[in-house]
Scaffold this active site. Structure first.
Site, PDB file in Angstrom:
ATOM      1  N   LYS A 123      43.204  30.595  43.858  1.00 23.11           N
ATOM      2  CA  LYS A 123      43.662  31.841  44.471  1.00 23.11           C
ATOM      3  C   LYS A 123      42.733  33.011  44.138  1.00 23.11           C
ATOM      4  O   LYS A 123      42.410  33.816  45.010  1.00 23.11           O
ATOM      5  CB  LYS A 123      45.090  32.155  43.998  1.00 23.11           C
ATOM      6  CG  LYS A 123      45.659  33.440  44.588  1.00 23.11           C
ATOM      7  CD  LYS A 123      47.133  33.601  44.259  1.00 23.11           C
ATOM      8  CE  LYS A 123      47.654  34.936  44.823  1.00 23.11           C
ATOM      9  NZ  LYS A 123      49.065  35.142  44.477  1.00 23.11           N
ATOM     10  N   HIS A 124      42.322  33.111  42.897  1.00 27.02           N
ATOM     11  CA  HIS A 124      41.583  34.299  42.453  1.00 27.02           C
ATOM     12  C   HIS A 124      40.093  34.033  42.189  1.00 27.02           C
ATOM     13  O   HIS A 124      39.244  34.821  42.578  1.00 27.02           O
ATOM     14  CB  HIS A 124      42.219  34.859  41.179  1.00 27.02           C
ATOM     15  CG  HIS A 124      43.668  35.203  41.341  1.00 27.02           C
ATOM     16  ND1 HIS A 124      44.093  36.274  42.088  1.00 27.02           N
ATOM     17  CD2 HIS A 124      44.795  34.605  40.881  1.00 27.02           C
ATOM     18  CE1 HIS A 124      45.415  36.337  42.067  1.00 27.02           C
ATOM     19  NE2 HIS A 124      45.871  35.336  41.341  1.00 27.02           N
TER      20      HIS A 124
ATOM     21  N   TYR B 256      44.028  43.088  47.155  1.00 19.36           N
ATOM     22  CA  TYR B 256      43.168  42.001  46.688  1.00 19.36           C
ATOM     23  C   TYR B 256      43.077  40.887  47.722  1.00 19.36           C
ATOM     24  O   TYR B 256      43.951  40.713  48.549  1.00 19.36           O
ATOM     25  CB  TYR B 256      43.674  41.438  45.357  1.00 19.36           C
ATOM     26  CG  TYR B 256      45.017  40.739  45.410  1.00 19.36           C
ATOM     27  CD1 TYR B 256      46.211  41.456  45.379  1.00 19.36           C
ATOM     28  CD2 TYR B 256      45.091  39.345  45.474  1.00 19.36           C
ATOM     29  CE1 TYR B 256      47.439  40.817  45.415  1.00 19.36           C
ATOM     30  CE2 TYR B 256      46.319  38.695  45.507  1.00 19.36           C
ATOM     31  CZ  TYR B 256      47.491  39.432  45.476  1.00 19.36           C
ATOM     32  OH  TYR B 256      48.700  38.797  45.514  1.00 19.36           O
TER      33      TYR B 256
ATOM     34  N   HIS C 186      47.410  34.740  31.920  1.00 17.77           N
ATOM     35  CA  HIS C 186      47.862  34.479  33.284  1.00 17.77           C
ATOM     36  C   HIS C 186      46.643  34.154  34.146  1.00 17.77           C
ATOM     37  O   HIS C 186      46.540  33.068  34.672  1.00 17.77           O
ATOM     38  CB  HIS C 186      48.633  35.697  33.806  1.00 17.77           C
ATOM     39  CG  HIS C 186      49.272  35.502  35.139  1.00 17.77           C
ATOM     40  ND1 HIS C 186      50.206  36.365  35.663  1.00 17.77           N
ATOM     41  CD2 HIS C 186      49.100  34.556  36.077  1.00 17.77           C
ATOM     42  CE1 HIS C 186      50.601  35.948  36.847  1.00 17.77           C
ATOM     43  NE2 HIS C 186      49.932  34.857  37.140  1.00 17.77           N
TER      44      HIS C 186
ATOM     45  N   TRP D 218      41.550  38.095  37.699  1.00 23.50           N
ATOM     46  CA  TRP D 218      41.720  38.400  39.124  1.00 23.50           C
ATOM     47  C   TRP D 218      40.760  39.477  39.602  1.00 23.50           C
ATOM     48  O   TRP D 218      40.646  40.520  38.964  1.00 23.50           O
ATOM     49  CB  TRP D 218      43.138  38.925  39.403  1.00 23.50           C
ATOM     50  CG  TRP D 218      44.265  38.081  38.926  1.00 23.50           C
ATOM     51  CD1 TRP D 218      44.257  36.760  38.564  1.00 23.50           C
ATOM     52  CD2 TRP D 218      45.617  38.530  38.740  1.00 23.50           C
ATOM     53  NE1 TRP D 218      45.519  36.370  38.179  1.00 23.50           N
ATOM     54  CE2 TRP D 218      46.361  37.427  38.280  1.00 23.50           C
ATOM     55  CE3 TRP D 218      46.268  39.755  38.939  1.00 23.50           C
ATOM     56  CZ2 TRP D 218      47.732  37.518  37.997  1.00 23.50           C
ATOM     57  CZ3 TRP D 218      47.617  39.858  38.671  1.00 23.50           C
ATOM     58  CH2 TRP D 218      48.337  38.739  38.210  1.00 23.50           C
TER      59      TRP D 218
ATOM     60  N   GLU E 136      45.207  29.399  39.670  1.00 19.28           N
ATOM     61  CA  GLU E 136      44.509  30.640  39.321  1.00 19.28           C
ATOM     62  C   GLU E 136      43.064  30.626  39.826  1.00 19.28           C
ATOM     63  O   GLU E 136      42.561  31.598  40.376  1.00 19.28           O
ATOM     64  CB  GLU E 136      44.550  30.869  37.808  1.00 19.28           C
ATOM     65  CG  GLU E 136      45.940  31.240  37.301  1.00 19.28           C
ATOM     66  CD  GLU E 136      46.482  32.509  37.939  1.00 19.28           C
ATOM     67  OE1 GLU E 136      45.779  33.528  37.936  1.00 19.28           O
ATOM     68  OE2 GLU E 136      47.613  32.472  38.454  1.00 19.28           O
TER      69      GLU E 136
END
Ligand SMILES: *[C@@H]1O[C@H](CO)[C@@H](O)[C@H](O)[C@H]1NC(C)=O
Ligand SMILES: *[C@@H]1O[C@H](CO)[C@@H](O)[C@H](O)[C@H]1NC(C)=O
Length: 523
Positions: free
Chosen positions: A266-267, A216, A205, A208, A263
């Site tokens: 965002k992270h 977060y 996935h 993070w 991904e």
């Protein structure tokens, strides 16, 4: 010389830290999981990624996606991935290492991780500590250098690094200390509706950064939210990495590039040690490469399928497992109980939690407990469903749509492949036949006596007798022949062999060894 050098370096540290951007936007709390509130760019904007959800927010997803029932499983077993094991620094991750199987429920106690003395944390799970020093150096050395004077980008070295989330005073150098996102999570999916990736491997996935308290940050640097992840990795010569990601980092709707962009954006942009200032001889997007390499490296060391299978926990349409059973198996391998995500009692995600000693690029990932209570699985009756199952999962009330029933070719749907009388895989976006991946969504539009087809890649046509969907292709008109896709009156299509694993079959109208037909499955 040495003391003055040290002094010089020491005096540069605060300067470097001060130069770094201080933008720290919204802090999120895990309420509905990670991806439920985000839709992806591209042609899937109206649907959402299923994710951990304790509130049922993601429950609408399944109604728009076909259940994982449209492939036969006969050849799936040998169609496995390119993976899996990498060398761990100490590889004796024997299941008996974990003597304390009864205290696994302590993982849900988020407070306890911060109380622990850092030396204990480092030592306890040595069986799964991954030493990463050197991997980045060797990878960056693959990058082409345009002249002899151009040195490869190298992450700053981090002597005497501190373990993230375990400092007692402020740490200035955030290139060697992950903050505020000090807990790093490697998160995995088990997708069955629809199924993605190998039938015997969990897929990635993301990687993070959590704050150390269960919240977060997200989307920390808009200027680095790249929309060309594949191109970036290719430009650094990372073809093996991409090949692995193509198989093991899957978007359930087949839009892997968008998912990777999401991904990273965002992270990845929130990981302090991946800041652009954290390199010597920084070359743009080096940190993007490092993000994906690290996630893949961690994933290779976390063969959740095997860990569970070795404990007798295998995918099944009928069996159920207890949460403790699953937690104990994973704890034995990881050292700590990871977060488990279920939807309607069906196991879907595993989140492995780490603190990091040093940077993400070169530091040590030290397993730890979740920094918050996030698991969404019931204590008993947990289902772990088979990927690419053929039948209805027993005990579920919602009957899956029948596969390829010869529904009329209209609206949106999948093109299910049939060979030797059974359903085996489907077409993906470029028009190629795939038996282990995600079906591409096609749109059928009436045209003349038949219809045209389009995928996310573009219009579909027969190009030099090959069924091809791409930008610039002149759409061919297809017809429905007794429920089968037909071109120029014939529903017979061919490939040289039934594709397996990550192999994609070219579908032709010219006769070849394997006859395949296609039925429409409305979505
Ligand atoms: C740990 O370091 C970070 C980064 O400097 C800082 O924000 C945080 O307050 C520190 N924690 C403690 C307990 O001092
Ligand atoms: C990727 O996109 C960024 C931002 O638009 C650009 O600066 C970079 O050159 C691109 N890289 C490649 C390899 O296309």
């Amino acid at each position: 010389m040495v003391p003055s050098t040290v002094f010089l370096l020491a005096s540069l540290v605060p300067i470097a830290a001060a130069v770094k951007h201080v933008e720290k936007p919204t802090v999120f709390v895990y309420v509905c999981g990670d991806e439920t509130s985000t839709s992806f760019p591209g042609d899937h904007a109206s649907t959402r990624r299923p994710a951990l959800s304790s509130s049922g927010v993601a429950s609408g997803v399944d109604s728009t996606t076909a259940p994982g029932s449209f492939l036969t499983s006969t050849t799936i077993g040998d169609a496995t991935s390119t993976s899996i094991s990498i060398e761990l620094s100490t590889e004796s991750a024997s299941p008996t290492d974990s003597a304390s199987s009864t205290d696994s429920d302590s993982s849900t106690d988020s407070a306890s991780s911060t109380d622990s003395d850092s030396s204990t944390i480092v030592e306890t799970p040595t069986s799964s500590v991954i030493t990463t020093t050197g991997s980045t150096v060797s990878s960056t050395s693959e990058a082409p250098t345009s002249s002899a004077t151009t040195l490869p980008p190298t992450p700053m070295s981090c002597a005497n690094a501190q373990l993230s989330c375990h400092n007692t005073t402020a740490v200035a150098d955030l290139c060697c200390f992950n903050a505020p996102g000090g807990q790093l999570l490697l998160t995995q999916f088990w997708d069955t509706a629809p199924s993605t990736g190998p039938a015997d491997a969990w897929t990635i996935h993301g990687l993070w950064p959590d704050r150390c308290d269960g919240t977060y940050d997200a989307n920390c640097d808009a200027s680095r939210e790249y929309t060309n992840i594949t191109a970036i990795l290719n430009s650094f010569g990372k073809t093996d990495l991409l090949t692995y990601m193509d198989t093991n980092w899957k978007d359930y709707q087949g839009n892997d590039e968008s998912f990777w962009e999401h991904e990273w954006g965002k992270h990845g942009t929130c990981i302090s040690t991946l800041d652009t200032t954290c390199y010597d001889n920084y070359k743009p997007q080096t940190e993007v490469v490092d993000y994906f390499e690290k996630a893949v490296e961690l994933n290779k060391g976390l063969n959740s399928y095997k860990i569970l299978a070795d404990a007798g926990i295998t995918p099944s349409q009928t069996a159920t497992y207890t949460l403790i059973q699953i937690q104990n198996a994973l704890k034995a391998a990881h050292g700590f109980v990871p977060t488990l995500g279920c939807k309607s009692g069906v196991l879907q995600e595993i989140w492995y939690h780490y603190n990091v000693l040093g940077s993400v690029q070169t530091g040590q990932f030290v397993p730890t407990e979740p920094d918050g209570t996030k698991s969404t699985c019931p204590a008993t009756g947990v289902k772990y469903l088979v990927k690419y199952a053929t039948g209805t999962p027993s005990g579920t009330a919602t009957a899956p749509a029948p596969t390829g029933t010869g529904a009329p070719f209209s609206g949106k749907g999948f093109l299910q492949a049939y060979t030797s009388g059974s359903n085996k895989g489907c077409l993906i976006g470029a028009g190629t036949w795939y038996t282990t991946g995600t079906c591409a969504g096609y749109t059928a539009t009436e045209s003349g006596a038949g219809f045209t087809l389009k995928s996310s890649k573009g219009d579909c046509g027969i190009v030099d007798s090959v069924f091809t969907c791409a930008a610039g292709v002149t759409p061919s008109v297809f017809t429905d022949s007794a429920g089968l896709l037909a071109y120029e009156g014939s529903s017979n299509f061919y490939t040289t062999a039934v594709p397996s694993g990550s192999v994609q079959g070219k579908v032709t109208t010219a006769q070849q060894a394997v006859l395949v037909t296609f039925k429409w499955q409305s979505t």
